[in-house]
Motif scaffolding. Structure first.
Motif, PDB file in Angstrom:
ATOM      1  N   ALA A   1      -8.854 -29.528  24.502  1.00 45.80           N
ATOM      2  CA  ALA A   1      -7.477 -29.708  24.032  1.00 45.80           C
ATOM      3  C   ALA A   1      -7.292 -29.083  22.647  1.00 45.80           C
ATOM      4  CB  ALA A   1      -7.133 -31.198  23.988  1.00 45.80           C
ATOM      5  N   TYR A   2      -8.332 -29.175  21.842  1.00 44.26           N
ATOM      6  CA  TYR A   2      -8.319 -28.567  20.501  1.00 44.26           C
ATOM      7  C   TYR A   2      -8.166 -27.049  20.624  1.00 44.26           C
ATOM      8  CZ  TYR A   2     -10.661 -26.922  16.166  1.00 44.26           C
ATOM      9  OH  TYR A   2     -10.999 -26.277  15.001  1.00 44.26           O
ATOM     10  N   LEU A   3      -8.950 -26.458  21.519  1.00 48.63           N
ATOM     11  CA  LEU A   3      -8.863 -25.002  21.713  1.00 48.63           C
ATOM     12  C   LEU A   3      -7.487 -24.596  22.225  1.00 48.63           C
ATOM     13  CD1 LEU A   3     -12.110 -23.605  23.361  1.00 48.63           C
ATOM     14  CD2 LEU A   3     -11.272 -23.286  21.046  1.00 48.63           C
ATOM     15  N   ASP A   4      -7.014 -25.330  23.227  1.00 46.31           N
ATOM     16  CA  ASP A   4      -5.678 -25.028  23.776  1.00 46.31           C
ATOM     17  C   ASP A   4      -4.619 -25.149  22.693  1.00 46.31           C
ATOM     18  OD1 ASP A   4      -6.613 -24.522  26.249  1.00 46.31           O
ATOM     19  OD2 ASP A   4      -6.024 -26.452  27.134  1.00 46.31           O
ATOM     20  N   GLY A   5      -4.740 -26.222  21.912  1.00 51.98           N
ATOM     21  CA  GLY A   5      -3.750 -26.468  20.865  1.00 51.98           C
ATOM     22  C   GLY A   5      -3.718 -25.368  19.824  1.00 51.98           C
ATOM     23  N   LEU A   6      -4.891 -24.856  19.494  1.00 47.76           N
ATOM     24  CA  LEU A   6      -4.943 -23.804  18.473  1.00 47.76           C
ATOM     25  C   LEU A   6      -4.378 -22.480  18.992  1.00 47.76           C
ATOM     26  CD1 LEU A   6      -8.356 -24.363  16.663  1.00 47.76           C
ATOM     27  CD2 LEU A   6      -6.075 -24.624  15.716  1.00 47.76           C
ATOM     28  N   GLN A   7      -4.366 -22.339  20.307  1.00 47.22           N
ATOM     29  CA  GLN A   7      -3.811 -21.089  20.860  1.00 47.22           C
ATOM     30  C   GLN A   7      -2.290 -21.067  20.788  1.00 47.22           C
ATOM     31  OE1 GLN A   7      -5.722 -20.864  24.653  1.00 47.22           O
ATOM     32  NE2 GLN A   7      -7.551 -19.929  23.775  1.00 47.22           N
ATOM     33  N   GLN A   8      -1.700 -22.276  20.660  1.00 53.87           N
ATOM     34  CA  GLN A   8      -0.236 -22.324  20.523  1.00 53.87           C
ATOM     35  C   GLN A   8       0.076 -22.688  19.075  1.00 53.87           C
ATOM     36  OE1 GLN A   8       0.510 -25.563  23.095  1.00 53.87           O
ATOM     37  NE2 GLN A   8      -0.573 -24.610  24.798  1.00 53.87           N
ATOM     38  N   PRO A   9       0.801 -21.856  18.397  1.00 51.78           N
ATOM     39  CA  PRO A   9       1.023 -22.120  16.967  1.00 51.78           C
ATOM     40  C   PRO A   9       2.061 -23.213  16.721  1.00 51.78           C
ATOM     41  CG  PRO A   9       2.163 -20.121  17.632  1.00 51.78           C
ATOM     42  CD  PRO A   9       1.497 -20.643  18.853  1.00 51.78           C
ATOM     43  N   HIS A  10       1.866 -24.371  17.346  1.00 50.23           N
ATOM     44  CA  HIS A  10       2.815 -25.466  17.146  1.00 50.23           C
ATOM     45  C   HIS A  10       2.096 -26.593  16.398  1.00 50.23           C
ATOM     46  CE1 HIS A  10       5.352 -23.225  19.743  1.00 50.23           C
ATOM     47  NE2 HIS A  10       4.667 -23.480  20.839  1.00 50.23           N
ATOM     48  N   PHE A  11       2.107 -26.515  15.107  1.00 48.33           N
ATOM     49  CA  PHE A  11       1.430 -27.550  14.315  1.00 48.33           C
ATOM     50  C   PHE A  11       2.430 -28.662  14.004  1.00 48.33           C
ATOM     51  CE2 PHE A  11      -1.223 -23.818  13.813  1.00 48.33           C
ATOM     52  CZ  PHE A  11      -2.486 -24.353  14.026  1.00 48.33           C
ATOM     53  N   VAL A  12       2.708 -29.441  15.026  1.00 47.77           N
ATOM     54  CA  VAL A  12       3.758 -30.467  14.913  1.00 47.77           C
ATOM     55  C   VAL A  12       3.207 -31.723  14.224  1.00 47.77           C
ATOM     56  CG1 VAL A  12       5.085 -29.692  16.898  1.00 47.77           C
ATOM     57  CG2 VAL A  12       3.173 -31.276  17.235  1.00 47.77           C
ATOM     58  N   PRO A  13       4.056 -32.436  13.487  1.00 42.91           N
ATOM     59  CA  PRO A  13       3.598 -33.694  12.873  1.00 42.91           C
ATOM     60  C   PRO A  13       3.546 -34.811  13.914  1.00 42.91           C
ATOM     61  CG  PRO A  13       5.907 -33.313  12.341  1.00 42.91           C
ATOM     62  CD  PRO A  13       5.455 -32.118  13.145  1.00 42.91           C
ATOM     63  N   SER A  14       2.715 -35.807  13.647  1.00 42.19           N
ATOM     64  CA  SER A  14       2.630 -36.993  14.512  1.00 42.19           C
ATOM     65  C   SER A  14       2.864 -38.224  13.651  1.00 42.19           C
ATOM     66  CB  SER A  14       1.257 -37.082  15.178  1.00 42.19           C
ATOM     67  OG  SER A  14       0.986 -35.924  15.919  1.00 42.19           O
ATOM     68  N   PRO A  15       4.120 -38.521  13.323  1.00 40.46           N
ATOM     69  CA  PRO A  15       4.389 -39.639  12.424  1.00 40.46           C
ATOM     70  C   PRO A  15       3.866 -40.962  12.993  1.00 40.46           C
ATOM     71  CG  PRO A  15       6.363 -38.301  12.767  1.00 40.46           C
ATOM     72  CD  PRO A  15       5.358 -37.864  13.771  1.00 40.46           C
ATOM     73  N   GLY A  16       3.324 -41.797  12.127  1.00 36.76           N
ATOM     74  CA  GLY A  16       2.788 -43.087  12.574  1.00 36.76           C
ATOM     75  C   GLY A  16       2.222 -43.853  11.391  1.00 36.76           C
ATOM     76  N   MET A  17       1.501 -44.913  11.717  1.00 32.43           N
ATOM     77  CA  MET A  17       0.940 -45.778  10.668  1.00 32.43           C
ATOM     78  C   MET A  17      -0.005 -45.011   9.745  1.00 32.43           C
ATOM     79  SD  MET A  17       2.187 -48.786  11.143  1.00 32.43           S
ATOM     80  CE  MET A  17       1.126 -49.988  10.373  1.00 32.43           C
TER      81      MET A  17
END
Lengths: 272, 183
Positions: A242-258
């Motif tokens: 999932a890390y590799l897949d994620g890095l292939q898409q330049p969508h560095f989205v925030p994950s707001p939370g605690m």
């Protein structure tokens, strides 16, 4: 006569894509965990490489690690440190600012320094690691080539390996509970187990997390985990995938939370 | 008439590299009455199992799958020293405990080629005594440099870097130093 030194050719800064390509080639447990926690925070830290002042708790943790490393190395060489020598090592490690300095509030540094030493003192006095047992490794950097799984190279540092048990030190503010520890550290513990297996050809005898708890009366809480299961190994590989897949898409989205309450990039995130 | 109760507990476990080991304990005890058999058997079973389980965790020597029993350079397993010399005498490689380490590696190293090259480079560039390095490996791991697995070789590299005054910093070992400041 004046001699001018020849100035070196300026080196081109790596592009964002170069950096991301590098991040696809190697991954550590902390990098993977951060990516899965919040991609925007990962981008700030590993792609933009924003730096922040070292936090007091990181400085304390690093100092405690340094002393325990020295203590373990000394007993390995059958020349164990006395408490005074350990204290001297602690004082020297505390003063070491080569990896960044802390912006202390007035009086804060002395208080933190005392807290850190009390943790080390408690740990050593309670003999949580038998002095007579030789370590297999102390703070050793290791890596595992996982290309046959189509994954990046896994890297990490094992704090202590003894009798085939992987031991990791953590300094923490509140007493941990075993179930939460097992869950929240799984990426790290699975990574360490795979690193151990790849580098020794053996299966770990178990994993221990030694939490040094920064209470008024310091405590040491040891959580023992069994060798990782096949399911955990597969889960880690899927997370790396999932890390590799994620890095292939330049969508560095925030994950707001605690977790945002303690994020050092909170302001940058609000402005992004 | 005395009743003799003989109990035996044995366990055999598999080990890496197609190895296995086993351990058993036997004990004899006398009973005065047959009614004691059940309780005494249960007690002995628990006792022996606990003792066997505790001791069998020490796996001792485990042969290397790739090298154990193989000849090196036509010699009978005396290749020693990490520089690839064969002198047929292990004591010259810095081992101080007088025990013979099982060898058979010739020029083969257990660690990666990268680690081998790095170790050799540290030694050559810093003119370290190879015997001393061999001694350090023996002191830490009870094995010669060539026999070290990847984790042990990595540890040796760390220690050699410290020895030559070039320790790798913990926090920055795996990552580039940050170059940009926060806005």
């Amino acid at each position: 006569m004046t001699t001018l030194a020849e100035s070196p050719l300026p080196q081109a800064e790596p592009s964002e894509q170069d950096i991301i390509t590098g991040l696809q080639q190697t991954v550590s447990a902390s990098r993977l965990a951060l990516f899965l926690q919040c991609r925007l925070k990962f981008w700030f830290r590993y792609v933009l490489k924003l730096t922040k002042p070292k936090t007091p708790s990181l400085h304390l943790g690093n100092t405690v690690h340094a002393v325990l490393k020295g203590w373990n190395k000394a007993r390995w060489l059958q020349n164990p440190l006395t408490l005074k020598q350990a204290h001297d090592a602690y004082t020297a490690a505390w003063a070491d600012n080569t990896e960044g300095s802390v912006n202390w509030d007035p009086g804060e540094e002395e208080e933190e320094k005392t807290t850190g030493w009390r943790l080390v003192d408690t740990y050593l006095r309670e003999h949580h690691v038998p002095a007579e047992v030789k370590p297999d490794a102390v703070e050793v950097p290791v890596e595992a080539d996982l290309r046959r799984h189509g994954l990046p190279k896994l890297i990490g540092i094992l704090d202590l390996v003894q009798q085939r048990k992987i031991i990791d030190y953590k300094t923490i503010a509140s007493t941990p509970t075993p179930e939460k520890v097992a869950h929240s550290t799984e990426i790290q513990t699975s990574s360490y187990a795979i690193l151990y297996r790849h580098n020794t050809g053996n299966t770990e005898a178990g994993i221990q997390l030694h939490h040094l708890v920064k209470l008024k009366n310091p405590r040491v809480v040891i959580t023992s985990l069994p060798p990782i299961s096949q399911q955990q190994e597969t889960r880690l590989y899927r997370q790396m995938d999932a890390y590799l897949d994620g890095l292939q898409q330049p969508h560095f989205v925030p994950s707001p939370g605690m977790h945002c309450s303690s994020c050092e990039f909170f302001n940058e995130c609000r402005r992004a | 008439m005395a009743i003799v109760l003989e109990a035996n507990y044995a366990k055999k476990l598999g080990l890496p590299g197609y190895s296995s080991h086993q351990y058993s304990i036997s004990i004899r005890t006398e009973l005065t009455d047959l009614s004691q058999v059940e309780a005494e058997s249960a007690r002995l079973y628990a006792l022996l199992q606990s003792a066997v389980d505790k001791d069998i965790q020490e796996v001792g020597f485990i042969p290397d799958n790739n090298t154990y029993g193989m000849n090196a350079n036509g010699q009978n397993h005396h290749g020693n020293g990490f520089h690839g010399q064969v002198n047929g005498n292990d004591r010259h490689n810095g081992s101080t405990n007088g025990t013979h380490q099982a060898k058979g590696f010739g020029d083969r190293w257990n660690c990666t080629d990268g680690q081998k090259g790095f170790i050799q480079r540290i030694v050559n560039e810093n003119k370290l005594d190879k015997g001393e390095v061999e001694h350090l490996a023996n002191q830490l791991f009870g094995a010669g440099v060539k026999q070290l697995n990847k984790m042990q070789a990595s540890q040796l590299i760390e220690d050699l870097l410290v020895k030559v005054g070039k320790p790798a910093p913990r926090q920055t070992r795996w990552q580039q130093r940050p170059t940009q400041q926060a806005a």
